[in-house]
Design an enzyme around this catalytic site. Structure first.
Site, short mmCIF file in Angstrom:
data_model
loop_
_atom_site.label_atom_id
_atom_site.label_comp_id
_atom_site.label_asym_id
_atom_site.label_seq_id
_atom_site.Cartn_x
_atom_site.Cartn_y
_atom_site.Cartn_z
N TYR A 175 1.49 -1.30 0.13
CA TYR A 175 -0.32 -0.50 0.22
C TYR A 175 0.76 1.85 -0.04
O TYR A 175 0.49 2.18 -0.49
CB TYR A 175 -1.13 -0.25 1.30
N GLN A 209 -15.21 1.75 -6.01
CA GLN A 209 -14.81 0.62 -5.41
C GLN A 209 -13.39 0.98 -5.72
O GLN A 209 -12.31 0.75 -4.56
CB GLN A 209 -14.93 -0.47 -6.42
N HIS A 218 -14.49 0.90 -0.43
CA HIS A 218 -13.20 0.05 0.08
C HIS A 218 -12.46 0.80 0.53
O HIS A 218 -11.46 0.29 0.86
CB HIS A 218 -12.65 -0.95 -1.58
N CYS A 277 -0.03 5.83 15.81
CA CYS A 277 -1.77 6.47 16.51
C CYS A 277 -1.71 7.73 17.21
O CYS A 277 -1.57 7.77 17.96
CB CYS A 277 -2.58 5.80 16.75
N SER A 320 -15.42 -4.93 -13.99
CA SER A 320 -15.02 -6.37 -14.19
C SER A 320 -16.62 -6.98 -13.56
O SER A 320 -16.65 -8.29 -14.12
CB SER A 320 -14.28 -6.39 -14.20
C1 BV8 Z 1 -17.93 -9.11 2.01
C2 BV8 Z 1 -9.97 -2.45 -1.93
C3 BV8 Z 1 -19.27 -9.22 3.54
C4 BV8 Z 1 -8.16 -3.13 -1.74
C5 BV8 Z 1 -11.27 -4.31 -2.72
C6 BV8 Z 1 -20.14 -14.07 -2.67
C7 BV8 Z 1 -20.28 -14.82 -4.41
C8 BV8 Z 1 -18.59 -15.37 -4.10
C9 BV8 Z 1 -17.27 -14.42 -3.39
C10 BV8 Z 1 -18.56 -13.62 -2.26
C11 BV8 Z 1 -19.87 -13.35 -2.60
N1 BV8 Z 1 -19.67 -12.26 -1.47
C12 BV8 Z 1 -18.54 -11.88 -0.81
C13 BV8 Z 1 -17.28 -12.92 -1.51
C14 BV8 Z 1 -15.93 -12.65 -1.14
C15 BV8 Z 1 -15.64 -11.61 -1.31
C16 BV8 Z 1 -15.52 -12.34 -3.30
O1 BV8 Z 1 -16.47 -10.86 -4.02
N2 BV8 Z 1 -14.16 -12.54 -3.77
C17 BV8 Z 1 -14.53 -12.43 -5.76
C18 BV8 Z 1 -13.44 -12.67 -5.86
C19 BV8 Z 1 -15.88 -13.30 -5.58
N3 BV8 Z 1 -16.25 -10.22 -0.80
C20 BV8 Z 1 -15.39 -9.72 -0.35
O2 BV8 Z 1 -14.64 -10.49 0.73
C21 BV8 Z 1 -16.01 -8.49 0.08
N4 BV8 Z 1 -17.30 -7.95 1.63
O3 BV8 Z 1 -18.47 -10.00 0.98
O4 BV8 Z 1 -18.14 -8.92 3.60
C22 BV8 Z 1 -20.91 -9.05 2.73
C23 BV8 Z 1 -21.43 -9.24 2.29
C24 BV8 Z 1 -22.58 -8.56 1.83
C25 BV8 Z 1 -23.04 -7.64 2.29
C26 BV8 Z 1 -22.33 -7.67 3.29
C27 BV8 Z 1 -20.37 -7.70 3.03
C28 BV8 Z 1 -15.03 -6.93 0.23
C29 BV8 Z 1 -14.45 -7.04 -1.37
C30 BV8 Z 1 -13.30 -6.07 -1.35
C31 BV8 Z 1 -12.27 -6.36 -1.41
N5 BV8 Z 1 -11.69 -5.02 -1.70
N6 BV8 Z 1 -10.19 -3.76 -3.03
C32 BV8 Z 1 -7.42 -2.75 -2.54
O5 BV8 Z 1 -7.61 -2.20 -3.47
O6 BV8 Z 1 -6.06 -3.23 -2.07
S1 BV8 Z 1 -11.51 -6.01 -4.29
C33 BV8 Z 1 -10.79 -4.70 -5.45
O7 BV8 Z 1 -11.44 -5.56 -6.60
C34 BV8 Z 1 -11.34 -3.06 -6.04
O8 BV8 Z 1 -11.55 -2.68 -4.72
C35 BV8 Z 1 -12.47 -4.37 -6.48
O9 BV8 Z 1 -13.56 -4.03 -5.83
C36 BV8 Z 1 -12.64 -5.26 -7.53
C37 BV8 Z 1 -12.58 -5.63 -8.73
O10 BV8 Z 1 -12.00 -4.96 -9.34
P1 BV8 Z 1 -12.45 -3.91 -10.42
O11 BV8 Z 1 -12.59 -2.34 -10.28
O12 BV8 Z 1 -13.74 -4.40 -11.20
O13 BV8 Z 1 -11.52 -4.10 -11.87
P2 BV8 Z 1 -10.71 -4.94 -12.06
O14 BV8 Z 1 -9.15 -5.26 -12.63
O15 BV8 Z 1 -11.45 -6.44 -12.17
O16 BV8 Z 1 -11.48 -4.94 -13.63
C38 BV8 Z 1 -11.50 -3.18 -14.27
C39 BV8 Z 1 -12.59 -3.31 -15.32
O17 BV8 Z 1 -12.42 -1.97 -16.07
C40 BV8 Z 1 -11.92 -4.49 -16.58
O18 BV8 Z 1 -13.59 -5.08 -16.97
C41 BV8 Z 1 -11.77 -3.90 -17.91
O19 BV8 Z 1 -12.44 -4.22 -19.20
C42 BV8 Z 1 -12.17 -2.34 -17.16
N7 BV8 Z 1 -10.97 -1.11 -17.77
C43 BV8 Z 1 -9.78 -1.59 -17.95
N8 BV8 Z 1 -9.90 -0.35 -18.44
C44 BV8 Z 1 -10.30 0.69 -18.84
C45 BV8 Z 1 -11.88 0.24 -18.67
N9 BV8 Z 1 -13.31 0.43 -18.90
C46 BV8 Z 1 -13.53 1.46 -19.16
N10 BV8 Z 1 -12.09 2.46 -19.33
C47 BV8 Z 1 -10.80 2.27 -19.47
N11 BV8 Z 1 -10.30 2.74 -20.42
#
Ligand code: BV8
Length: 241
Positions: free
Chosen positions: A62, A97, A115, A142, A184
């Protein structure tokens, strides 16, 4: 879900953004081929377990991203959303996010970092959350309780509850337009917001470089770089009389 009467002109907008909106500002995305998660395992740097196992590795991860904030600027997509907030005569909520600070630097104020934020710290001893622009380490103290070694980045890791979910859920239940930009659709609960918006009979639009995982859950999709498609869509919204 009863019969939905499409709203001619939206009155209540909810916007979700992801890493894609900051890509053209030079911020790495997560899942693209040379994305962040292709270089480091998210279990090691973005989970409470990873932090407990190796806090120095997580702090370095970070610190590196936080130092990067100085060298980036908001782009035309960030500015277009700030303009929409200023000129739209309905209600609007921007949920990101992203942990970068480009939305607020572009002028967005009705903003929730679900997030967390890179430039903020969280003390696990006294729960203080504070601005933390510099590097953080196990020697960091802190500013409120004075304890050393209890500071962590104020970001939401996998397995942790995202911030302000109550406000977000309430806005989704009441919106008539949901826009998803540069995400995504892999990570929950954010990836499920489109379903909540559809249940509210909202019009749902995906603005993304390419079709996302959830593409077929949206009524409309406009694919292309955010700096082109977002200003165009905002112009369309503001010119709909
Ligand atoms: C939780 C901070 C309980 C840290 C992040 C249900 C089903 C399956 C799994 C789960 C589920 N519920 C919960 C889970 C578990 C988990 C989860 O989802 N796991 C995944 C891997 C399957 N979720 C959690 O743990 C969450 N907490 O669920 O708590 C709860 C439940 C219900 C209600 C309340 C609480 C917490 C998740 C948060 C984790 N922290 N980030 C850090 O940044 O270091 S996640 C991180 O990845 C991001 O913040 C973001 O959220 C996530 C996805 O990233 P994106 O932003 O979408 O980026 P990505 O690279 O994937 O995609 C980029 C897109 O942009 C692409 O589509 C691309 O085509 C496009 N793009 C690229 N260039 C351009 C563009 N578009 C336009 N123009 C461009 N130029």
């Amino acid at each position: 879900m009863g019969y939905c009467v499409p709203a001619r002109k939206p009155k209540r907008i909810v916007i979700l953004t992801g890493a894609g909106i900051s890509a053209e500002s030079g911020v790495d995305t997560f899942r693209d081929k040379d994305g962040i998660w292709s270089k480091v395992d998210f279990r090691e740097v973005a989970t409470p377990e990873g932090f407990a196992r190796n806090p120095a590795k997580v702090q370095d991860f970070y610190n590196m991203r936080r130092r990067g904030l100085a060298g980036i600027q908001p782009n035309a997509a960030h500015f277009a959303l700030a303009r929409l907030e200023r000129e739209f005569d309905g209600s609007l909520l921007l949920v990101t996010q992203n942990i970068d600070n480009l939305h607020e630097r572009a002028g967005s104020a009705k903003l929730i970092h679900m997030h967390g934020e890179l430039a903020r710290g969280l003390c696990t001893a006294c729960e203080l959350r504070c601005d933390w622009p510099g590097d953080m380490s196990a020697a960091s103290q802190c500013p409120k309780c004075g304890s050393v070694g209890h500071l962590r980045p104020d970001v939401v890791w996998f397995g942790e509850m995202p911030y302000q979910m109550d406000r977000i859920d309430a806005a989704l239940r009441d919106c008539d337009l949901f826009m998803s930009i540069g995400t995504s659709g892999n990570v929950y609960p954010a990836a499920g917001f489109v379903e909540d918006a559809r249940l509210a009979c909202a019009h749902t639009v995906e603005l993304n470089l390419e079709p996302s995982e959830g593409r077929n859950r949206f009524a409309e999709a406009i694919h292309g770089p955010a700096t082109r498609v977002v200003p165009g869509f905002v112009e369309r919204l503001l010119s709909t009389g």
